[in-house]
Design a protein around this motif. Sequence first.
Motif, PDB file in Angstrom:
ATOM      1  N   HIS A  91       0.635  -0.993  -0.215  1.00 36.38           N
ATOM      2  CA  HIS A  91       0.220   0.268  -0.179  1.00 36.38           C
ATOM      3  C   HIS A  91       1.109   1.490  -0.398  1.00 36.38           C
ATOM      4  O   HIS A  91       2.141   0.781   0.339  1.00 36.38           O
ATOM      5  N   ALA A  92       0.536   1.639  -0.609  1.00 37.44           N
ATOM      6  CA  ALA A  92       1.428   3.617  -1.003  1.00 37.44           C
ATOM      7  C   ALA A  92       1.427   3.860   0.341  1.00 37.44           C
ATOM      8  O   ALA A  92       2.469   3.786   0.931  1.00 37.44           O
ATOM      9  N   TRP A  93       0.151   3.982   1.333  1.00 32.85           N
ATOM     10  CA  TRP A  93       0.504   3.978   2.706  1.00 32.85           C
ATOM     11  C   TRP A  93       0.379   2.940   3.450  1.00 32.85           C
ATOM     12  O   TRP A  93      -0.155   1.928   3.581  1.00 32.85           O
ATOM     13  N   ARG A  94       2.309   3.000   3.836  1.00 35.90           N
ATOM     14  CA  ARG A  94       2.549   1.847   4.218  1.00 35.90           C
ATOM     15  C   ARG A  94       1.442   1.164   5.249  1.00 35.90           C
ATOM     16  O   ARG A  94       1.574   0.008   5.763  1.00 35.90           O
ATOM     17  N   ALA A  95       0.817   2.189   6.727  1.00 29.47           N
ATOM     18  CA  ALA A  95       0.737   2.143   7.876  1.00 29.47           C
ATOM     19  C   ALA A  95      -0.812   0.829   7.040  1.00 29.47           C
ATOM     20  O   ALA A  95      -1.768   0.427   7.673  1.00 29.47           O
ATOM     21  N   ALA A  96      -1.647   1.089   6.172  1.00 27.66           N
ATOM     22  CA  ALA A  96      -2.548   1.045   6.142  1.00 27.66           C
ATOM     23  C   ALA A  96      -2.189  -1.341   5.769  1.00 27.66           C
ATOM     24  O   ALA A  96      -2.082  -1.912   5.189  1.00 27.66           O
ATOM     25  N   ALA A  97      -3.274  -1.321   6.728  1.00 29.91           N
ATOM     26  CA  ALA A  97      -3.500  -2.708   6.619  1.00 29.91           C
ATOM     27  C   ALA A  97      -5.196  -3.674   5.694  1.00 29.91           C
ATOM     28  O   ALA A  97      -5.580  -2.565   5.606  1.00 29.91           O
ATOM     29  N   GLU A  98      -5.053  -4.730   6.105  1.00 27.50           N
ATOM     30  CA  GLU A  98      -6.038  -4.956   4.849  1.00 27.50           C
ATOM     31  C   GLU A  98      -6.919  -6.750   6.344  1.00 27.50           C
ATOM     32  O   GLU A  98      -5.897  -7.561   6.412  1.00 27.50           O
ATOM     33  N   VAL A  99      -8.177  -6.628   5.564  1.00 27.24           N
ATOM     34  CA  VAL A  99      -8.098  -7.456   6.075  1.00 27.24           C
ATOM     35  C   VAL A  99      -8.804  -8.586   4.570  1.00 27.24           C
ATOM     36  O   VAL A  99     -10.359  -7.978   3.538  1.00 27.24           O
ATOM     37  N   TYR A 100      -8.561 -10.061   4.802  1.00 29.47           N
ATOM     38  CA  TYR A 100      -9.049 -10.319   3.002  1.00 29.47           C
ATOM     39  C   TYR A 100     -10.015 -12.126   3.879  1.00 29.47           C
ATOM     40  O   TYR A 100      -9.435 -12.162   4.460  1.00 29.47           O
ATOM     41  N   ILE A 101     -11.149 -12.120   3.148  1.00 27.06           N
ATOM     42  CA  ILE A 101     -12.528 -12.719   3.240  1.00 27.06           C
ATOM     43  C   ILE A 101     -12.598 -14.133   2.307  1.00 27.06           C
ATOM     44  O   ILE A 101     -12.938 -13.757   1.157  1.00 27.06           O
ATOM     45  N   GLY A 102     -12.023 -15.475   2.155  1.00 22.18           N
ATOM     46  CA  GLY A 102     -12.592 -16.128   0.982  1.00 22.18           C
ATOM     47  C   GLY A 102     -13.797 -16.766   0.913  1.00 22.18           C
ATOM     48  O   GLY A 102     -14.158 -16.687   1.784  1.00 22.18           O
ATOM     49  N   HIS A 127     -14.305 -19.554   5.249  1.00 23.37           N
ATOM     50  CA  HIS A 127     -14.459 -19.432   6.889  1.00 23.37           C
ATOM     51  C   HIS A 127     -13.017 -18.742   6.760  1.00 23.37           C
ATOM     52  O   HIS A 127     -13.054 -19.434   8.284  1.00 23.37           O
ATOM     53  N   ARG A 128     -12.271 -17.848   6.447  1.00 26.54           N
ATOM     54  CA  ARG A 128     -11.082 -17.546   6.679  1.00 26.54           C
ATOM     55  C   ARG A 128     -10.535 -16.189   6.808  1.00 26.54           C
ATOM     56  O   ARG A 128     -11.311 -16.253   5.368  1.00 26.54           O
ATOM     57  N   VAL A 129     -10.282 -15.754   7.814  1.00 21.48           N
ATOM     58  CA  VAL A 129     -10.067 -14.378   7.081  1.00 21.48           C
ATOM     59  C   VAL A 129      -8.020 -14.325   7.653  1.00 21.48           C
ATOM     60  O   VAL A 129      -7.899 -14.863   7.997  1.00 21.48           O
ATOM     61  N   VAL A 130      -7.878 -13.111   6.505  1.00 24.32           N
ATOM     62  CA  VAL A 130      -6.546 -13.405   6.479  1.00 24.32           C
ATOM     63  C   VAL A 130      -6.162 -11.197   7.268  1.00 24.32           C
ATOM     64  O   VAL A 130      -6.750 -10.805   6.039  1.00 24.32           O
ATOM     65  N   TYR A 131      -5.277 -11.337   8.106  1.00 26.70           N
ATOM     66  CA  TYR A 131      -5.197 -10.220   8.454  1.00 26.70           C
ATOM     67  C   TYR A 131      -3.622  -9.739   7.811  1.00 26.70           C
ATOM     68  O   TYR A 131      -2.604 -10.270   7.814  1.00 26.70           O
ATOM     69  N   VAL A 132      -3.967  -8.320   6.548  1.00 29.05           N
ATOM     70  CA  VAL A 132      -2.081  -8.443   5.948  1.00 29.05           C
ATOM     71  C   VAL A 132      -1.745  -6.930   7.130  1.00 29.05           C
ATOM     72  O   VAL A 132      -2.677  -6.113   6.340  1.00 29.05           O
ATOM     73  N   PRO A 133      -0.554  -6.873   7.983  1.00 24.43           N
ATOM     74  CA  PRO A 133      -0.256  -5.817   8.355  1.00 24.43           C
ATOM     75  C   PRO A 133       0.038  -4.727   7.894  1.00 24.43           C
ATOM     76  O   PRO A 133      -0.068  -5.601   6.329  1.00 24.43           O
ATOM     77  N   GLY A 134       0.573  -3.948   8.008  1.00 27.11           N
ATOM     78  CA  GLY A 134       0.376  -2.489   7.599  1.00 27.11           C
ATOM     79  C   GLY A 134       2.514  -3.238   6.471  1.00 27.11           C
ATOM     80  O   GLY A 134       3.234  -3.958   7.713  1.00 27.11           O
ATOM     81  N   GLY A 135       2.801  -2.440   5.652  1.00 25.47           N
ATOM     82  CA  GLY A 135       4.053  -2.522   5.531  1.00 25.47           C
ATOM     83  C   GLY A 135       4.181  -4.072   4.826  1.00 25.47           C
ATOM     84  O   GLY A 135       5.427  -4.374   5.295  1.00 25.47           O
ATOM     85  N   THR A 136       3.105  -4.981   4.549  1.00 23.93           N
ATOM     86  CA  THR A 136       3.102  -5.588   4.221  1.00 23.93           C
ATOM     87  C   THR A 136       2.794  -5.835   2.554  1.00 23.93           C
ATOM     88  O   THR A 136       2.000  -6.039   1.843  1.00 23.93           O
ATOM     89  N   ALA A 137       3.839  -6.784   1.712  1.00 25.43           N
ATOM     90  CA  ALA A 137       3.765  -6.189   0.136  1.00 25.43           C
ATOM     91  C   ALA A 137       2.937  -7.578   0.208  1.00 25.43           C
ATOM     92  O   ALA A 137       2.910  -9.295   1.035  1.00 25.43           O
ATOM     93  N   HIS A 138       1.588  -8.094  -0.843  1.00 26.60           N
ATOM     94  CA  HIS A 138       0.481  -9.187  -0.382  1.00 26.60           C
ATOM     95  C   HIS A 138       0.419  -9.552  -2.268  1.00 26.60           C
ATOM     96  O   HIS A 138       0.227  -8.736  -2.690  1.00 26.60           O
ATOM     97  N   ARG A 139       0.404 -11.098  -2.226  1.00 29.55           N
ATOM     98  CA  ARG A 139       0.227 -11.375  -3.367  1.00 29.55           C
ATOM     99  C   ARG A 139      -1.074 -12.375  -3.272  1.00 29.55           C
ATOM    100  O   ARG A 139      -0.473 -13.204  -2.219  1.00 29.55           O
TER     101      ARG A 139
END
Length: 189
Positions: A91-102, A127-139
């Motif tokens: 994320h351009a704003w590195r502090a921004a986290a994200e929640v992914y839900i399958g 039934h899975r939630v993945v929490y992507v912390p800030g400063g984390t590249a995600h694919r």
Amino acid sequence: MLNSAALLSCFDPGLGTIAGVVPVKRCLSDLRGCFADATAYEQARAAGNPVIYTVAGVEPGGGEGDLHYGVGLIRPGRVGAEYFMTKGHLHAWRAAAEVYIGLSGRGVMLLEDEVTGESRTAPLEPHRVVYVPGGTAHRTMNTGDAPLTYVGIYPAKAGHDYGAIARNNFRCVVVERDGRPVMVERNQL
Ligand code: F6R
Ligand code: MN
């Protein structure tokens, strides 16, 4: 007050669509440089340019506390041993986290700490939630035989930085070995 389209959306967990939203499409040609096996990539490109994934995004507002979200669909398939994947970003704003839900299908998220380079995977499926912390590249990769669909919810001001991934890529890749997803160092493939 937000209009009702912004307050409420209707998504299809099987199709990975949101009613009234035109999805962004990413084709194999958009993923040049993402796959570690360049020979397998060129062979796949010679055979065509299929859509690999789509994302239907909802961006109700851009204010300080606002949220954006998107429903993604990744088709099943591989380039060599590597699963069909998203481009991946920070994320351009590195502090921004994200929640992914399958929502449907079976997949894996590859998470890489930008500072330490530490990599790990997390299963993304119903039934899975993945929490992507800030400063984390995600694919995200589809490791199953059916389409993988999911929701991603993130701060409106997160922004997307694809440049860092385009320059350095992820340290690790996820490949199919004996029918299962395994994370390996990119340079050891
Ligand atoms: C938003 C987010 C997802 C992705 C989607 C496609 O911050 O992480 O909605 O945008 O999974 O992946 P990219 O953006 O890497 O092409
Ligand atoms: Mn994101």
